[in-house]
Scaffold this active site. Structure first.
Site, PDB file in Angstrom:
ATOM      1  N   HIS A 243      -7.789  -5.218  -0.234  1.00 39.10           N
ATOM      2  CA  HIS A 243      -6.564  -4.861   0.112  1.00 39.10           C
ATOM      3  C   HIS A 243      -5.938  -5.339   1.385  1.00 39.10           C
ATOM      4  CE1 HIS A 243      -3.890  -1.374  -0.450  1.00 39.10           C
ATOM      5  NE2 HIS A 243      -4.087  -0.656   0.553  1.00 39.10           N
TER       6      HIS A 243
ATOM      7  N   SER B 162       0.952  -1.096   0.053  1.00 33.85           N
ATOM      8  CA  SER B 162      -0.067   0.127  -0.127  1.00 33.85           C
ATOM      9  C   SER B 162       0.983   1.294  -0.140  1.00 33.85           C
ATOM     10  CB  SER B 162      -0.910  -0.219   1.160  1.00 33.85           C
ATOM     11  OG  SER B 162      -1.985   0.887   1.060  1.00 33.85           O
TER      12      SER B 162
ATOM     13  N   ASP C 117      -8.497  -5.063  -4.619  1.00 28.30           N
ATOM     14  CA  ASP C 117      -7.745  -4.096  -3.825  1.00 28.30           C
ATOM     15  C   ASP C 117      -8.718  -2.643  -3.471  1.00 28.30           C
ATOM     16  OD1 ASP C 117      -5.152  -3.971  -2.625  1.00 28.30           O
ATOM     17  OD2 ASP C 117      -4.280  -4.147  -4.546  1.00 28.30           O
TER      18      ASP C 117
END
Length: 553
Positions: free
Chosen positions: A453, A213, A338
């Protein structure tokens, strides 16, 4: 009788194994001696663990990190250092400390002390707002514990803290507070590892940085910055690159002035001096994000405290800096859903089986995500994503469309663009692309749900092995495969070659078809695929990009 003899044999073997334990003992670093712990992880296998080693001095407020002055005697490196000061998970309070620049090291050992091992340095995510080098903790089981990767892949693993939120990324847009302090902290940690890791049995010329991320975007920033020349050999970005729409703040002065107003500081030339005098907890709280989102006001546009083009660490736009990564091997990929976590905030009905999601939500979201290019571009985005829905789409298809838009815009398309740029500028570097698709384990999510995610992190860090009761055998397979590919890549620059066997040969991204690896718990040669969402990549990078940018007031 046989069982008793076997029991004695195992006991003797374990005693002998412990007696022959290879361990570093006290290690000499540039700051002084450090002493960690040695964990027995199997027959004739140990991992030396060093927690909380300072890699820089306690940092000045809104200032670059500086070298640690060192210490006398032997530092007991047995506990994680405090996280950097940050908002708590609900954004209403502050935790952590300004004195936070510490790192952690896991070194695998066999019958003899390890030497010249590959080194993997992890950078955590958290939207540049939160996070820590140890990760989330449940009953002393830390998410970013590097022991499984170190033991299974025979690599040294390093994690560290860096400043986040206002103290890490506030920028006045000028020399008073240029910003990027969190990126400078990351650079300081990588530099420390390069200078000191040989004492721990590592090869300073074979450092791989990897992150997820905001940490994945940070990995990309680190290999693009000229400040790291010669320090990094390879890199892995999991769900984030420097080209992501949330990765660069284009108007940092505006964000800084908003924080200054909240804490009672002026917004003129005295702003930065005032912010430096203000209680750091107050400044951190003022950097909170408004989580009141909707399809027409999505969360991705509210993440303002992020890196800036400062003319120093980042001398130019990220897409113009890929020449600096020409000799750095690179893996980049995303999770197949995601964007789900963001879609859930913007369109709460996504996870509610009793509530339908309207096509109007899709339209509002498409237009708001396209706002930098104007209404016409927004309608084009809406049409691109609904062209196959038909006049009476199912609720499931509408919900998946919302997730697709957010996944593509926030993660997948920027990642593909970064892979193309890396390949285009590569000299000796190799480029690899992946999609992680092991379905989410959250029971409250819809049946059509894929990998959300951050779902990849538990597999990379081997949680199906450390907490086996929480996982099925296929999860252990997915974890084994990821650790094998990641650590092989760290050893050789080729994820297929190294100490670990892999279930499918992962081809390079360059060449015909732009191949990628679909990673999950049931892999075989059919897991190699090509042209990942090519139509959507073409839409965003070519059609959408052809609309003129809207001038902002």
């Amino acid at each position: 009788m046989m069982m008793a003899v076997l029991g004695v044999f195992i006991s003797v073997a374990l005693i002998l194994g412990t007696a022959n334990a290879a361990s570093l003992g006290a290690v000499s670093t540039e700051g002084g001696m450090v002493q960690g712990n040695s964990n027995n992880v199997g027959l004739f296998r140990w991992v030396d663990v060093f927690l909380g080693i300072p890699f820089a001095a306690p940092p000045g407020r809104l200032a670059k990190p500086v070298a640690h002055p060192g210490w006398d005697g032997v530092l007991k490196a047995n506990d994680y250092g405090p996280r950097c000061m940050q908002l708590n998970i609900v954004g209403k309070d502050v935790l952590g400390s300004e004195d936070c620049l510490y790192l952690n090291i896991w070194v695998p050992q066999g019958r003899s002390v390890s030497t010249n091992l590959p080194v993997m340095v992890f950078i955590y995510g958290g939207g540049f707002l939160m996070g820590g080098g140890q990760g989330a903790n449940f009953l002393n089981n830390y998410l970013y514990d590097g022991q499984e990767i170190a033991d299974r892949g025979n690599v040294i693993v390093v994690t560290f803290n860096y400043r986040v939120g206002a103290l890490g990324f506030l920028s006045s847009g000028d020399a008073d507070a240029p910003g990027n302090y969190g990126l400078w902290d990351q650079h300081a940690a990588i530099s420390w590892v390069h200078r000191n890791i040989r004492s721990f049995g590592g090869n300073p010329e074979n450092i791989t940085i990897f992150g997820e991320s905001a940490g994945a975007a940070s990995v990309n920033f680190q290999i693009l910055s000229p400040k790291n020349k010669g320090l990094i050999r390879r890199a892995i970005s999991q769900s984030g690159v420097a080209l992501c729409p949330w990765a660069v703040n284009r108007n940092p002065r505006k964000s800084a002035e908003e924080i200054a107003k909240k804490v009672g500081c002026p917004t003129d030339s005295g702003m930065v001096a005032c912010l430096k005098r203000t209680d750091p907890k107050t400044v951190t709280l003022a950097g909170n994000v408004d989580f009141a989102t909707s399809p027409s006001d999505p969360i991705v546009h509210k993440l303002a405290l992020s890196p800036v083009i400062d003319g120093d660490f980042l001398p130019d736009e990220p897409e113009k800096l890929f020449v600096n990564a020409a000799d750095i091997d690179y893996i980049a990929g995303v999770n197949d859903m995601d964007g789900h976590i963001f879609a859930t905030l913007d369109v709460p009905s996504i996870n509610n089986a009793m509530a339908s999601t309207s096509v109007e939500d899709v339209r509002a979201l498409a237009i708001s995500l396209s706002k930098d290019r104007g209404q016409e571009a927004g309608i084009a985005t809406y049409q691109e994503y609904t062209v196959n829905l038909g006049s009476n789409p199912s609720d499931k298809d509408v919900k998946k469309t919302v997730v697709d838009i957010e996944t593509d815009y926030i993660f997948l398309v920027p990642t593909q663009a970064a892979l193309y740029l890396h390949t285009d500028h590569a000299k000796t570097a190799r480029t690899y692309s992946y999609l992680f698709s092991e379905p989410s384990r959250m029971p409250i999510f819809p049946l059509w749900m894929g990998a959300d995610h951050a779902d990849d992190l538990q597999f990379v860090f081997g949680k199906p092995f450390t907490t086996p009761l929480g996982y099925f055998p296929r999860h252990r397979d997915a974890s084994r495969y990821m650790i094998a590919y990641w650590t092989n890549f760290a050893q050789t620059g080729n994820p297929n070659k190294g100490e670990s066997s892999v279930p499918a040969t992962w081809p390079e991204f360059a060449g015909t078809g732009h191949k990628y690896l679909d990673i999950h718990g049931d892999m075989n040669k059919n897991s190699v695929k090509q042209m990942l969402r090519t139509r959507k990549v073409y839409y965003w990078t070519t059609v959408f990009a052809s609309y003129p940018t809207v001038k902002k007031n």
